[in-house]
Design a protein around this motif. Structure first.
Motif, mmCIF file in Angstrom:
data_model
loop_
_atom_site.group_PDB
_atom_site.id
_atom_site.type_symbol
_atom_site.label_atom_id
_atom_site.label_comp_id
_atom_site.label_asym_id
_atom_site.label_seq_id
_atom_site.Cartn_x
_atom_site.Cartn_y
_atom_site.Cartn_z
ATOM 1 N N LEU A 1 0.806 -1.207 0.000
ATOM 2 C CA LEU A 1 0.000 0.000 0.000
ATOM 3 C C LEU A 1 0.847 1.269 0.000
ATOM 4 C CD1 LEU A 1 -2.914 1.048 0.090
ATOM 5 C CD2 LEU A 1 -2.808 0.889 2.576
ATOM 6 N N PHE A 2 1.969 1.252 0.699
ATOM 7 C CA PHE A 2 2.682 2.500 0.930
ATOM 8 C C PHE A 2 4.071 2.618 0.309
ATOM 9 C CE2 PHE A 2 -0.377 2.384 4.491
ATOM 10 C CZ PHE A 2 -1.066 3.540 4.169
ATOM 11 N N PHE A 3 4.676 1.553 -0.174
ATOM 12 C CA PHE A 3 6.031 1.668 -0.717
ATOM 13 C C PHE A 3 5.959 2.090 -2.187
ATOM 14 C CE2 PHE A 3 10.346 0.439 -1.919
ATOM 15 C CZ PHE A 3 11.047 0.917 -0.819
ATOM 16 N N SER A 4 6.750 3.079 -2.553
ATOM 17 C CA SER A 4 6.768 3.613 -3.913
ATOM 18 C C SER A 4 7.348 2.602 -4.895
ATOM 19 C CB SER A 4 7.613 4.890 -3.947
ATOM 20 O OG SER A 4 7.877 5.295 -5.267
ATOM 21 N N ASP A 5 6.845 2.631 -6.114
ATOM 22 C CA ASP A 5 7.379 1.757 -7.170
ATOM 23 C C ASP A 5 8.875 1.961 -7.372
ATOM 24 O OD1 ASP A 5 4.850 0.731 -7.613
ATOM 25 O OD2 ASP A 5 4.455 1.983 -9.370
ATOM 26 N N HIS A 6 9.355 3.172 -7.094
ATOM 27 C CA HIS A 6 10.767 3.501 -7.318
ATOM 28 C C HIS A 6 11.515 3.760 -6.013
ATOM 29 C CE1 HIS A 6 9.670 3.653 -11.506
ATOM 30 N NE2 HIS A 6 8.683 4.455 -11.188
ATOM 31 N N GLY A 7 10.943 3.298 -4.907
ATOM 32 C CA GLY A 7 11.557 3.525 -3.599
ATOM 33 C C GLY A 7 12.833 2.730 -3.404
ATOM 34 N N GLU A 8 13.620 3.170 -2.451
ATOM 35 C CA GLU A 8 14.857 2.471 -2.100
ATOM 36 C C GLU A 8 14.825 2.100 -0.627
ATOM 37 O OE1 GLU A 8 18.064 5.112 -3.222
ATOM 38 O OE2 GLU A 8 18.146 4.185 -5.203
ATOM 39 N N MET A 9 15.424 0.942 -0.311
ATOM 40 C CA MET A 9 15.545 0.479 1.062
ATOM 41 C C MET A 9 17.018 0.280 1.390
ATOM 42 S SD MET A 9 12.919 -2.487 2.141
ATOM 43 C CE MET A 9 11.220 -2.074 2.285
ATOM 44 N N TYR A 10 17.346 0.696 2.595
ATOM 45 C CA TYR A 10 18.718 0.530 3.082
ATOM 46 C C TYR A 10 18.687 -0.222 4.408
ATOM 47 C CZ TYR A 10 19.876 4.054 -0.373
ATOM 48 O OH TYR A 10 20.041 4.736 -1.554
ATOM 49 N N ILE B 1 6.301 5.763 0.424
ATOM 50 C CA ILE B 1 7.655 5.759 0.984
ATOM 51 C C ILE B 1 8.626 5.716 -0.190
ATOM 52 C CG2 ILE B 1 9.313 4.499 2.403
ATOM 53 C CD1 ILE B 1 6.721 3.202 3.734
ATOM 54 N N ILE B 2 9.455 6.758 -0.298
ATOM 55 C CA ILE B 2 10.426 6.773 -1.392
ATOM 56 C C ILE B 2 11.816 6.333 -0.917
ATOM 57 C CG2 ILE B 2 9.190 8.470 -2.771
ATOM 58 C CD1 ILE B 2 11.258 10.570 -1.732
ATOM 59 N N GLU B 3 12.013 6.367 0.401
ATOM 60 C CA GLU B 3 13.280 5.888 0.965
ATOM 61 C C GLU B 3 13.017 5.386 2.366
ATOM 62 O OE1 GLU B 3 17.790 7.468 2.052
ATOM 63 O OE2 GLU B 3 16.389 8.819 1.053
ATOM 64 N N GLU B 4 13.515 4.186 2.647
ATOM 65 C CA GLU B 4 13.402 3.627 3.986
ATOM 66 C C GLU B 4 14.774 3.143 4.411
ATOM 67 O OE1 GLU B 4 10.869 0.607 6.782
ATOM 68 O OE2 GLU B 4 10.299 0.813 4.681
ATOM 69 N N CYS B 5 15.181 3.613 5.570
ATOM 70 C CA CYS B 5 16.462 3.200 6.149
ATOM 71 C C CYS B 5 16.162 2.407 7.411
ATOM 72 C CB CYS B 5 17.320 4.417 6.474
ATOM 73 S SG CYS B 5 17.672 5.463 5.050
ATOM 74 N N TRP C 1 8.760 10.136 2.863
ATOM 75 C CA TRP C 1 7.525 9.964 2.098
ATOM 76 C C TRP C 1 7.417 11.046 1.031
ATOM 77 C CZ3 TRP C 1 3.019 6.831 3.482
ATOM 78 C CH2 TRP C 1 3.288 5.916 4.512
ATOM 79 N N GLU C 2 6.692 10.709 -0.036
ATOM 80 C CA GLU C 2 6.373 11.676 -1.089
ATOM 81 C C GLU C 2 5.091 11.208 -1.769
ATOM 82 O OE1 GLU C 2 8.463 12.179 -5.190
ATOM 83 O OE2 GLU C 2 9.515 13.457 -3.736
ATOM 84 N N ASN C 3 4.133 12.090 -1.865
ATOM 85 C CA ASN C 3 2.854 11.765 -2.514
ATOM 86 C C ASN C 3 2.208 10.507 -1.955
ATOM 87 O OD1 ASN C 3 2.997 14.008 -4.252
ATOM 88 N ND2 ASN C 3 4.366 12.882 -5.603
#
Length: 176
Positions: A63-72, A146-150, A141-143
C-alpha cells in the motif's frame, strides 16, 4: 434598487464560493502534506503503523512503498524499487507463522514528510520459536508513498538513537 443589491450580494457570495473551490481543487493537493490517496500524511503513516502492529507487513508494504523507492539496511542498499524490495523481504515475512507487531516511538514530521519508529515486533517461526526484532525505521515519504526507507539494527541503531534521531528525525539526512 433592492434587487440590484441582492444581485451584488449573490455575485459576491458566488465569487467567494468559487474561490474556495478553486483553492481546494488546485492548490491544496499540491502542498507537501497532501496527496490524492491520503489527504493527510499523518493519517497515512498511522494507517501503516496500524497494519504493521496487526502483523500485516506485506499489506503495508504494497500500500505504501513507492514503485521507485529504495531500502537501506545499516546504510547499505537493500533493494531498489518496489518489486525488488518486496522480493527480498518475502522470504523473511513468509517464514513467520505469526507476526506480533509492536511499533513504538513513532514520530512524524509532516512538512518534511519524514517519520521514524522503533520496530520491537516479534514473530513465531515454523519451529514455534519466537524471534525478537529490535530495529529502527526512518522513512521519507512523497505523494503518500515511501520513497526511501532506512532500517537500522544492532550497534548502528544504538549509535543513531544515542545521537538523538528519535527527537529529530531530520538529522539523518543532515549528517549524511
Amino acid at each position: 434598487m433592492i434587487r440590484k443589491e441582492n444581485s451584488l450580494s449573490q455575485v459576491d457570495l458566488l465569487t467567494h464560493q468559487a474561490l474556495i473551490i478553486i483553492f481546494h481543487l488546485h492548490l491544496l493537493p499540491e502542498t507537501p502534506i497532501m496527496n490524492h490517496l491520503h489527504p493527510n500524511i499523518e493519517a497515512a503513516i498511522k494507517h501503516q503503523v496500524e497494519l504493521l502492529n496487526t502483523g500485516r507487513v506485506l499489506e503495508a508494504f504494497d500500500l505504501f512503498f513507492s514503485d521507485h523507492g529504495e531500502m537501506y539496511e545499516n546504510d547499505n542498499l537493500f533493494g531498489h524499487g518496489k518489486i525488488e524490495c518486496r522480493k527480498r523481504q518475502e522470504p523473511y515475512i513468509n517464514s513467520a507463522k505469526e507476526i506480533l507487531g509492536q511499533i513504538t516511538d513513532v514520530k512524524i514530521i509532516p512538512l518534511a514528510q519524514i517519520c521514524i519508529f522503533r520496530n520491537q515486533s516479534s514473530f513465531i517461526d515454523q519451529k514455534d520459536k519466537e524471534i525478537q526484532i529490535n530495529g529502527l525505521h526512518w522513512q521519507q515519504w512523497e505523494n503518500g508513498k515511501i520513497i526511501e526507507e532506512c532500517y537500522f539494527h544492532s550497534d548502528k541503531m544504538d549509535k543513531i538513537i544515542a545521537s538523538g534521531i528519535l527527537d529529530n528525525p531530520e538529522k539523518l539526512k543532515e549528517n549524511s
